[in-house]
Design an enzyme around this catalytic site. Structure first.
Site, PDB file in Angstrom:
ATOM      1  CG  PHE A 268      -1.763  -1.240   1.365  1.00 14.91           C
ATOM      2  CD1 PHE A 268      -2.947  -1.399   0.660  1.00 14.91           C
ATOM      3  CD2 PHE A 268      -1.351  -2.257   2.212  1.00 14.91           C
ATOM      4  CE1 PHE A 268      -3.714  -2.561   0.808  1.00 14.91           C
ATOM      5  CE2 PHE A 268      -2.102  -3.416   2.369  1.00 14.91           C
ATOM      6  CZ  PHE A 268      -3.278  -3.564   1.673  1.00 14.91           C
ATOM      7  CG  ASP A 336       0.335   3.827   5.090  1.00 16.19           C
ATOM      8  OD1 ASP A 336      -0.586   3.866   5.933  1.00 16.19           O
ATOM      9  OD2 ASP A 336       0.753   4.832   4.487  1.00 16.19           O
ATOM     10  CB  CYS A 362      -5.683   6.005   9.023  1.00 17.78           C
ATOM     11  SG  CYS A 362      -6.481   5.027   7.728  1.00 17.78           S
TER      12      CYS A 362
END
Length: 409
Positions: A268, A336, A362
């Site tokens: 990613f 990520d 996140c």
């Protein structure tokens, strides 16, 4: 009006009382009154405030929907964000070291999405109000970099030129090293006269690039985004970290976890936030589902000096994760993923002997789910570093380091 006692904050930053009843702009321990209906709580009034309550530093806070937590002191917000991650891990019976949170300063957000609506007398620009489609002007926003805040004048000109009276434009403004990069959606279909107007706006306001829908309608020069020793031109609307401060904190932590690895696989990878800095000391294979971002990363590497080999691969890691034999050559892996996490990829990683994993997330909930899979496979969660790039919001990011079972023998 009914009285309630707030017991905790929810994941979106609203206070929660028994019921549950969601009470915006309240804090744990507060006694409040409110009228509650199917549409939510209205007319919320503080009867007994928390000692953690402060005056919001921004005059737009009450009406603007951009921030959720300016009514709490900074230490409360920091502790709350760390606890979100800690509680997500504890739900899977995982414990680890938590390093002190890193919080980006005010006026550091280098990207913002403005709403811009054409009016009879011109245009209205700002953020959407709290739980509302109303556009709230934010001339004194203390969240954004000054150049991004000034970009509201650009959004106003764009709305006058190309917005319908029925639909607001979405104007994404990003501060690049050489100027503002602007991407617009929900505008009128561009014909010849509109394209001329847009090109004039780009020139008048010194924009580096202006994208209208899927079309780059004007570009004075390629947008430049420095990533380590490289310079990248991201495709229009591509994901970038919210602040330079936050990006540096994430990168430093990833570097620490990767250590002296000679070969790194970056999954990613986006436009190279981690791949390009890591290439200063390691050969990197970067994988990402968006071909335009892979092309930007590759071009950035090719024109940079002093970097080791970086190879790229466009691949949907949700449907086609790298398999154990493809991961076997790596001394470290960087993950990520977007908010959904990396469930399919982690299921393959756990079958490997990759010594180190740096997981950037996140979404604490999907991160904790993936961390539990690694832990069940014998991986050790060494530490978590929470990074708050989205100051005064409910959004939380983190970096975590994992060590393979055989490395601890």
């Amino acid at each position: 009006m009914t009285e309630y006692t707030v017991t905790r904050l929810g994941l979106q930053g609203d206070g929660i009382a028994e019921g549950p009843v969601f009470l915006p702009l309240t804090l744990p321990g507060e006694r409040v009154s409110a009228t509650v209906s199917e549409g939510g709580a209205q007319d919320v009034r503080i009867i007994r405030p928390s000692d953690r309550r402060v005056s919001a530093p921004c005059r737009h806070f009450r009406s603007c929907g951009g921030c959720q937590l300016q009514h709490a002191d900074d230490q409360f917000v920091a502790d709350w964000k760390v606890d979100i991650v800690r509680n997500a891990l504890q739900a899977h019976r995982l414990e680890t070291e938590f390093r002190p949170i890193v919080t980006s300063p005010a006026r550091s957000r280098r990207r913002a999405g403005f709403a811009a609506r054409r009016t009879k007398k011109g245009a209205m620009v700002g953020f959407h109000g709290r739980a509302s489609d109303t556009i709230v002007p934010i001339p004194d926003c203390i969240l954004l970099e000054p150049s991004v805040l000034a970009g509201q004048r650009v959004a106003e000109a764009l709305a006058i030129a190309g917005a319908s009276r029925k639909t607001a434009l979405s104007v994404m403004i990003t501060a690049m090293e050489n100027g503002l990069d602007v991407a617009v959606t929900h505008g009128k279909p561009p014909d010849g006269p509109l394209r001329q107007q847009l090109a004039l706006i780009c020139d008048t306001h010194g924009l580096v690039r202006l994208t209208w829908g899927d079309e780059v309608v004007a570009m004075r020069e390629p947008p430049r985004h420095g990533v380590g020793r490289a310079v990248v031109t991201p495709p229009p609307g591509a994901f970038l970290q919210a602040t330079a401060h936050g990006e540096a904190a994430l990168t430093d932590c990833v570097r620490e976890i990767v250590g002296d690895a000679g070969t790194v696989i970056d999954l990613f990878a986006g436009c190279g936030t981690f791949a390009l800095p890591l290439a200063e000391t390691a050969a990197v294979h970067a994988v990402e589902g968006d071909a335009a971002m892979m092309n930007a990363l590759d071009a950035g590497w090719r024109f940079a000096e002093g970097l080791k080999a970086v190879t790229t691969e466009t691949r949907d890691l949700f449907r086609r994760p790298l398999m154990p034999d493809e991961l076997a050559k790596a001394d470290a892996v960087v993950l990520d993923p977007p908010r959904a996490g990396a469930e399919a990829q982690v299921a393959e990683l756990v079958q490997t002997k990759v010594p180190k994993i740096a997981y950037v997330s996140c979404n604490p909930v999907s991160f904790a789910r993936d961390a539990a899979v690694l832990a069940a496979g014998g991986w050790q969660l060494d530490f978590v570093q929470v990074v708050d790039q989205f100051r005064w919001s409910a959004h939380t990011e983190l970096v975590a380091g994992f060590t393979a079972p055989h490395m601890r023998a």
